[in-house]
Design an enzyme around this catalytic site. Structure first.
Site, PDB file in Angstrom:
ATOM      1  N   ASP A 111      31.355  20.842 -37.489  1.00  0.00           N
ATOM      2  CA  ASP A 111      32.146  21.962 -38.099  1.00  0.00           C
ATOM      3  C   ASP A 111      32.602  22.647 -36.845  1.00  0.00           C
ATOM      4  OD1 ASP A 111      31.283  21.416 -40.515  1.00  0.00           O
ATOM      5  OD2 ASP A 111      29.563  23.190 -40.769  1.00  0.00           O
ATOM      6  N   ASP A 119      27.757  27.274 -34.928  1.00  0.00           N
ATOM      7  CA  ASP A 119      26.873  26.242 -35.196  1.00  0.00           C
ATOM      8  C   ASP A 119      27.051  24.796 -34.958  1.00  0.00           C
ATOM      9  OD1 ASP A 119      24.581  27.636 -35.795  1.00  0.00           O
ATOM     10  OD2 ASP A 119      24.594  27.343 -37.955  1.00  0.00           O
TER      11      ASP A 119
END
Ligand code: 0RA
Length: 654
Positions: A515, A519
């Site tokens: 992504d 994170d």
């Protein structure tokens, strides 16, 4: 002779010389990669290192202690030093100024100082004439003998003879150059890349001040970006810098310095609580990635000396299995720097030292100095032996775990992980594997891919942090085992617990796709750390890539535009606005891969005709080692500082 005749005669001589010169420099311009490695970012920076190396040579013979580099606004470069200045007198054989010879004849640099100690590098040491040949424009200014000498060149050819342009009380050399945009595919200098090299040079050559000024950019106070590097304690300072975020096991690095059989040897080493082996070796200030005889000599000397001490101390009596060479290097950070007159470089990337005489020199040097150290520091000696025993015990456990894993793979048919959606093509050169964050994005990628040559391996959440885990853990982590088996790689043999077997490698493109958020970048870093520590060769071969999914989808009516940067987004919004109003424009921020459907993911991130892959390379192995240990280690403040300085997601997520 009349003035005109003189000029004509000079021109004729000049032309005669020129023919010879052109042969040499034309060769460089025809095959630049043969001389500087490549014509992309790396080669571009190589030009700077080449010029600096000449100043470093002057410093090594004791005549220079300040070297300053400047990146100018137009991406031209200046390097200044306070050495003796390149000789400007008549070169008898060549019948022109020595300065001109140095600047225009291949490999001419440094040949005037016969008595002096001059060493030359592998890829470096091709001479400043190469830089000249590959520069659109170059100017050299020499201060010496109370005068200022000057000559300039276009594409390596002198514009006119060397001339005196003034008086000067100082000495030194200033080289300014603008790389040829007809040769290089990349023309923008990277302040951080040059800084890392200068830092390395400062540690490798104590007592020299190296600075870099970036005139393209100013900080909040209106000053140019600037770095200054200087080290009093050389390699030991380097070790402390590299281990800054590791928990160390001794108060100071062990420093070894001297000359054996005419080979100057310098070593500094320190044990820490990690499980990584961090050996960095240099020959004539050049990082020898592939090691060689100096590294072998170090390993031998270290193993023999520590083994003999440990046996004599009686500390090994309880141990039920052998200690191997690896065990002496677990949690060891060491730098080995040698100077070799005529280095023979071998190996795939010509970064492996071949000179056999160097092995014995380093071996003896280490044996003698380390034996003394152990006798004089009994407390540290015990700490080291205990660390070695711990490493041997862990290795024993790791071998059991590894054997279990590898036996299981043989037993279970194809041996491929159940989560792998493989491609149908079998030629590894044509095959790609996407390592995808999360099962759901993995599913989308599986639908979107071209199944002929693209395989998908979804990874669950955060994979093991190999920087902190005991070595045998990597054979117990499901995700890491899946990566190994999917790639077709086995690790570890009887002789070398870290050896990679790439014979059955199944893909030549390994693409990390996570992504585009904090994170995701953390997960990408975990995966990269694993590759850097345990599959370095894959990175070195250029097989590892990072996918770049877009940040935004902007829609207006039927028009759809993907954007990868803030600038692109602003530009597109401006273009789609009517009379400065954003009415009807819909902006979607992609936080995760999961927000794209299969078609969108293919169009933006996986279609070879459209996607951008970022190839992972190691510009500076020593610096990469430090950054990984910092990012993945225990100390939080340096990590936060690094992330704040480098994060490109910070402002987007805020
Ligand atoms: C050989 C002899 C001498 C100086 C140098 C080389 C020299 C080369 C470079 C390249 C960059 N900076 C440099 N500084 C010095 C001087 C010999 C003499 O003065 O007797």
């Amino acid at each position: 002779m009349t003035e005109e005749e003189k000029n004509n005669s000079a021109r004729e001589n000049y032309n005669a010389d020129n023919i010879q010169v052109l042969e040499g420099l034309e060769a460089v311009r025809k095959r630049p990669a043969m001389y500087i490695g490549d014509i992309s970012k790396r080669g571009l920076h190589h030009l700077v290192y080449e010029v600096i190396d000449n100043s470093i040579d002057e410093a090594l013979v004791g005549y220079c202690d300040i070297i300053e580099a400047f990146i100018h606004e137009d991406n031209s470069i200046s390097i200044t030093d306070n050495g003796r200045g390149i000789p400007t007198g008549m070169h008898e054989k060549e019948n022109r100024s020595a300065l001109e010879v140095v600047m225009t004849v291949l490999h001419a640099g440094g040949k005037f100082d016969k008595g002096s100690y001059k060493v030359s590098g592998g890829l470096h040491g091709v001479g400043v004439s190469c830089v000249n040949a590959l520069s659109k424009h170059l100017k050299v200014t020499v201060h010496r003998e109370d005068q200022v000498f000057f000559q300039e060149y276009n594409f390596g050819k002198p514009v006119e003879d060397v001339k005196v342009i003034g008086d000067s009380p100082k000495t030194g050399t200033i080289t300014w150059f603008k790389p040829d945009d007809g040769i290089f595919t990349e023309l923008v200098y990277d302040f951080e890349v040059i800084s890392a090299r200068l830092r390395e040079l400062a540690y490798l050559n104590k007592g020299i001040t190296l600075t870099i000024t970036d005139e393209r950019e100013k900080d909040e106070e209106g000053n140019f970006l600037f770095n200054k590097f200087y080290s009093d304690n050389g390699l030991s300072d380097f070790i402390e810098y590299l281990d800054a975020t590791r928990e160390i096991l001794m108060p100071n690095p062990i420093a070894i310095e001297g000359e054996k059989n005419g080979v100057p040897v310098e070593v500094s080493m320190q044990y820490n609580t990690s499980f990584a082996e961090n050996l960095h070796s240099y020959v004539n200030n050049i990082n020898t990635h592939e090691g060689g005889t100096h590294l072998s000599g170090f390993r031998r000397g270290l193993t023999r000396t520590l083994k003999s001490y440990a046996e004599k101390s009686g500390m090994l009596s309880k141990l039920k299995f052998d200690i191997s060479g690896d065990d002496f290097r677990e949690g060891l950070t060491a730098i080995i720097s040698v100077k070799v007159m005529e280095p023979q470089f071998e190996g795939q990337t010509k970064t492996k030292l071949g000179n056999s005489e160097v092995m014995g020199a380093v071996d003896q040097m280490i044996s003698e100095s380390l034996t003394n150290y152990l006798e004089e520091h009994p407390k540290e000696a015990r700490t080291i032996v205990n660390k070695v025993i711990l490493a041997a015990t862990a290795r024993h456990a790791a071998r059991k775990a590894r054997e279990l894993v590898q036996r299981k793979n043989v037993l279970s048919g194809s041996g491929l992980p159940g989560k792998l959606s493989d491609c149908s093509e079998r030629d590894p050169e044509l095959c790609e594997i996407y390592l995808v964050e999360g099962d759901s994005a993995g599913g989308t990628a599986k639908q979107g891919r071209d199944r002929k040559f693209q395989a998908i391996l979804p990874l669950r959440g955060k994979i093991l942090n190999v920087e902190k885990a005991m070595p045998h853990k990597i054979f117990e982590s499901e995700e890491i085992k899946n990566i190994f088996t999917a790639l077709g790689i086995t690790i570890g043999t009887e002789e070398d617990s870290k050896a990679l077997n790439l014979e059955k490698l199944r893909y030549h493109k390994i693409i990390i796709m996570t992504d585009a958020d904090v994170d995701g970048s953390h997960i990408a870093t975990l995966i990269l750390t694993f590759f850097f520590r345990h599959m370095t060769e894959l990175i070195e071969r250029g097989y590892v890539y990072i996918a770049t999914p877009p940040f935004y989808l902007i829609k207006k009516g039927k028009e759809q535009v993907y954007c990868w940067t803030e600038e692109e987004r602003e530009e597109v919004v401006k273009r789609l606005s009517t009379n400065g109003k954003e009415t009807g424009i819909h902006i979607q921020r992609y936080k995760g891969l999961g927000e794209m459907n299969a078609e969108q993911l293919w169009n933006t991130t996986m279609d070879p005709a459209f996607r951008t892959l970022r190839q992972v390379t190691i510009d500076n192995g020593t610096e990469a080692d430090r950054v990984f240990s910092m990012l993945m280690g225990d100390e939080v403040p340096p990590r936060r500082e690094f992330i704040e300085k480098n994060a490109k997601y910070a402002n987007i997520d805020a």
